[in-house]
Design an enzyme around this catalytic site. Structure first.
Site, PDB file in Angstrom:
ATOM      1  N   ALA A   1      40.373  45.760  47.278  1.00  0.00           N
ATOM      2  CA  ALA A   1      40.635  45.870  48.638  1.00  0.00           C
ATOM      3  C   ALA A   1      39.245  45.363  49.067  1.00  0.00           C
ATOM      4  O   ALA A   1      38.329  45.599  48.468  1.00  0.00           O
ATOM      5  CB  ALA A   1      41.135  47.218  48.854  1.00  0.00           C
TER       6      ALA A   1
ATOM      7  N   GLY B   1      42.342  46.916  43.769  1.00  0.00           N
ATOM      8  CA  GLY B   1      43.632  46.267  44.536  1.00  0.00           C
ATOM      9  C   GLY B   1      43.830  44.780  43.737  1.00  0.00           C
ATOM     10  O   GLY B   1      45.142  44.590  43.768  1.00  0.00           O
TER      11      GLY B   1
ATOM     12  N   GLU C   1      45.769  45.784  40.739  1.00  0.00           N
ATOM     13  CA  GLU C   1      47.314  46.118  41.336  1.00  0.00           C
ATOM     14  C   GLU C   1      48.055  45.111  41.745  1.00  0.00           C
ATOM     15  O   GLU C   1      49.208  45.172  41.588  1.00  0.00           O
ATOM     16  CB  GLU C   1      46.988  47.354  42.238  1.00  0.00           C
ATOM     17  CG  GLU C   1      46.210  48.699  41.930  1.00  0.00           C
ATOM     18  CD  GLU C   1      45.604  49.549  42.816  1.00  0.00           C
ATOM     19  OE1 GLU C   1      44.909  49.064  43.716  1.00  0.00           O
ATOM     20  OE2 GLU C   1      45.886  50.774  42.891  1.00  0.00           O
TER      21      GLU C   1
ATOM     22  N   GLU D   1      37.844  52.267  41.320  1.00  0.00           N
ATOM     23  CA  GLU D   1      37.632  53.267  42.418  1.00  0.00           C
ATOM     24  C   GLU D   1      36.803  54.302  42.504  1.00  0.00           C
ATOM     25  O   GLU D   1      36.172  54.976  43.174  1.00  0.00           O
ATOM     26  CB  GLU D   1      39.023  53.383  42.751  1.00  0.00           C
ATOM     27  CG  GLU D   1      39.853  52.187  43.459  1.00  0.00           C
ATOM     28  CD  GLU D   1      40.934  51.425  42.457  1.00  0.00           C
ATOM     29  OE1 GLU D   1      40.556  51.549  41.353  1.00  0.00           O
ATOM     30  OE2 GLU D   1      41.589  50.583  42.905  1.00  0.00           O
TER      31      GLU D   1
HETATM   32  N1  CAA Z   1      35.224  44.034  48.873  1.00  0.00           N
HETATM   33  C1  CAA Z   1      34.445  43.312  49.820  1.00  0.00           C
HETATM   34  N2  CAA Z   1      33.536  42.449  49.578  1.00  0.00           N
HETATM   35  C2  CAA Z   1      33.427  42.092  48.036  1.00  0.00           C
HETATM   36  C3  CAA Z   1      34.309  42.661  47.036  1.00  0.00           C
HETATM   37  C4  CAA Z   1      35.173  43.711  47.618  1.00  0.00           C
HETATM   38  N3  CAA Z   1      35.901  44.336  46.776  1.00  0.00           N
HETATM   39  N4  CAA Z   1      33.991  42.291  45.796  1.00  0.00           N
HETATM   40  C5  CAA Z   1      33.129  41.462  45.797  1.00  0.00           C
HETATM   41  N5  CAA Z   1      32.804  41.231  47.399  1.00  0.00           N
HETATM   42  C6  CAA Z   1      31.655  40.424  47.928  1.00  0.00           C
HETATM   43  C7  CAA Z   1      30.499  40.798  47.580  1.00  0.00           C
HETATM   44  O1  CAA Z   1      30.035  41.717  48.679  1.00  0.00           O
HETATM   45  C8  CAA Z   1      29.636  39.505  47.899  1.00  0.00           C
HETATM   46  O2  CAA Z   1      29.321  39.474  49.219  1.00  0.00           O
HETATM   47  P1  CAA Z   1      27.955  38.897  49.759  1.00  0.00           P
HETATM   48  O3  CAA Z   1      27.543  37.601  49.133  1.00  0.00           O
HETATM   49  O4  CAA Z   1      28.327  39.089  51.322  1.00  0.00           O
HETATM   50  O5  CAA Z   1      27.036  40.002  49.581  1.00  0.00           O
HETATM   51  C9  CAA Z   1      30.671  38.658  47.296  1.00  0.00           C
HETATM   52  O6  CAA Z   1      31.817  39.070  47.161  1.00  0.00           O
HETATM   53  C10 CAA Z   1      30.116  38.151  45.843  1.00  0.00           C
HETATM   54  O7  CAA Z   1      30.188  39.470  45.059  1.00  0.00           O
HETATM   55  P2  CAA Z   1      28.778  39.742  44.384  1.00  0.00           P
HETATM   56  O8  CAA Z   1      27.622  39.297  44.651  1.00  0.00           O
HETATM   57  O9  CAA Z   1      28.990  41.389  44.107  1.00  0.00           O
HETATM   58  O10 CAA Z   1      29.473  39.010  42.902  1.00  0.00           O
HETATM   59  P3  CAA Z   1      29.306  39.407  41.264  1.00  0.00           P
HETATM   60  O11 CAA Z   1      29.404  38.091  40.559  1.00  0.00           O
HETATM   61  O12 CAA Z   1      27.537  39.752  41.412  1.00  0.00           O
HETATM   62  O13 CAA Z   1      29.616  40.656  40.828  1.00  0.00           O
HETATM   63  C11 CAA Z   1      32.004  41.911  40.969  1.00  0.00           C
HETATM   64  C12 CAA Z   1      31.216  40.613  40.772  1.00  0.00           C
HETATM   65  C13 CAA Z   1      31.578  42.671  39.726  1.00  0.00           C
HETATM   66  C14 CAA Z   1      33.480  41.842  41.059  1.00  0.00           C
HETATM   67  C15 CAA Z   1      31.490  42.746  42.076  1.00  0.00           C
HETATM   68  O14 CAA Z   1      31.514  41.952  43.310  1.00  0.00           O
HETATM   69  C16 CAA Z   1      32.212  44.143  42.753  1.00  0.00           C
HETATM   70  O15 CAA Z   1      31.852  45.027  41.681  1.00  0.00           O
HETATM   71  N6  CAA Z   1      32.930  44.204  43.440  1.00  0.00           N
HETATM   72  C17 CAA Z   1      33.626  45.293  43.715  1.00  0.00           C
HETATM   73  C18 CAA Z   1      34.758  45.483  42.956  1.00  0.00           C
HETATM   74  C19 CAA Z   1      35.665  46.801  43.307  1.00  0.00           C
HETATM   75  O16 CAA Z   1      35.118  47.906  43.313  1.00  0.00           O
HETATM   76  N7  CAA Z   1      36.911  46.797  43.552  1.00  0.00           N
HETATM   77  C20 CAA Z   1      37.659  48.059  43.972  1.00  0.00           C
HETATM   78  C21 CAA Z   1      37.742  47.790  45.457  1.00  0.00           C
HETATM   79  S1  CAA Z   1      38.352  49.519  46.004  1.00  0.00           S
HETATM   80  C22 CAA Z   1      40.245  49.206  45.769  1.00  0.00           C
HETATM   81  O17 CAA Z   1      40.559  48.144  45.579  1.00  0.00           O
HETATM   82  C23 CAA Z   1      41.013  50.229  46.281  1.00  0.00           C
HETATM   83  C24 CAA Z   1      42.541  50.163  45.977  1.00  0.00           C
HETATM   84  O18 CAA Z   1      43.075  50.701  45.095  1.00  0.00           O
HETATM   85  C25 CAA Z   1      43.378  49.266  46.796  1.00  0.00           C
END
Ligand code: CAA
Length: 261
Positions: free
Chosen positions: A67, A111, A114, A134
């Site tokens: 998400a 998400g 999921e 999460e």
């Molecule tokens: N939401 C918003 N933006 C996101 C995102 C997310 N879930 N995942 C990645 N992005 C964005 C980053 O902020 C970044 O944007 P900027 O360039 O503007 O800074 C861009 O995508 C590229 O990401 P990274 O620079 O972080 O890329 P990376 O290769 O270094 O890392 C990754 C990749 C490990 C997937 C890392 O991006 C990450 O940990 N993302 C979050 C994953 C996460 O926590 N997901 C769960 C979300 S909560 C949820 O989903 C609730 C639910 O149950 C519905």
């Protein structure tokens, strides 16, 4: 067809619809606008009689990184509860009648994991990264992860994943039954999903619809009610032209004609 800001939509084979999430700058994070488009594309395929099976994929780097954290970080309880946050984006896909194959390459986190599990058949490439991170954000899965991951891989493995935020590789997903098949490369994964969709699309669409419905009931009913439900639907199919065609052509002597459903 329609054009979208966050999706690429195509028909790679006859009767097969392909939706590719395309928000590369955010690793396909599932923002409200993206989800609105996804629902619209799915609805369009659902109501198009020329489409019989659907494939959903992302990019090589990310199926979807979850998400959109930036969008939801300031959400209040009242806004989340009041708008039924997430329910609105998962309801269409979980009630889709046509078979949906999810082809997972790269990150399928939160998400994204999921969403991948909402499909009927999940394929992955070995380098895929599944996870429910999460817990690291001070929250829990909110789009069915605690339920679907647990059913897919069992309680202990799901608990470990959800409580520690540890990831599951594509290879491991195959061994644990989260993925039906694991491919060497992302391209092979998408091609494999399209080939399976094409195969399904070649059968009786009435039978395919009924088969999906009865298998899904197994996730909700006890064995006795489930088997009874299956038998009712099975009986019902004797009223279909396709059953007469399918069994009739098998029983005919001589070279078997290819059935045109
Ligand atoms: N939401 C918003 N933006 C996101 C995102 C997310 N879930 N995942 C990645 N992005 C964005 C980053 O902020 C970044 O944007 P900027 O360039 O503007 O800074 C861009 O995508 C590229 O990401 P990274 O620079 O972080 O890329 P990376 O290769 O270094 O890392 C990754 C990749 C490990 C997937 C890392 O991006 C990450 O940990 N993302 C979050 C994953 C996460 O926590 N997901 C769960 C979300 S909560 C949820 O989903 C609730 C639910 O149950 C519905």
């Amino acid at each position: 067809g329609k054009s979208y800001e966050f999706l690429l939509v195509s028909e790679p084979k006859p009767k097969v619809g392909l939706i590719q999430l395309n928000r590369p700058k955010a690793l396909n994070a599932l923002s409200t606008p993206l989800i609105t488009e996804l629902n619209s594309a799915l609805q369009t395929f659902q109501s198009n009689p020329a489409i019989s099976a659907i494939v959903l994929t992302g990019s090589e780097k990310a199926f979807a990184a979850g998400a959109d954290i930036k969008e939801m970080k300031d959400l209040s309880f009242s806004a989340a509860y009041g708008s039924d946050f997430i329910e609105s984006w998962s309801s269409l896909i979980t009630f889709l009648k046509k078979p949906l194959i999810t082809a997972v390459n790269g990150y399928a986190l939160g998400g994204g994991c999921e969403l991948a599990m909402m499909g009927d058949i999940l394929y992955a490439s070995k380098g895929a990264v599944f996870g429910q991170p999460e817990i690291k954000l001070g929250t829990i899965p909110g789009a069915g992860g605690s339920q679907r991951l647990t059913r897919a891989i069992g309680k202990s493995r799901a608990m470990e994943c959800i409580l520690t935020g540890s990831n599951i590789s594509g290879t491991q997903a195959g061994e644990w039954g989260l993925a039906a098949r694991v491919f060497e490369t992302p391209q092979e994964c998408v091609d494999g999903a399209v080939a399976t969709a094409e195969k399904i699309a070649g059968f009786s669409q009435i039978a395919v619809k009924a088969a999906k419905e009865v298998v899904n009931k197994s996730q909700e009913l006890g064995i006795r009610e489930g088997v009874e439900f299956e038998r009712r639907v099975f009986h019902g199919l004797f009223g279909s032209r396709d059953q007469k065609l399918g069994m009739g052509s098998f029983a005919e002597k001589g070279p078997k004609a290819k059935v045109e459903w």
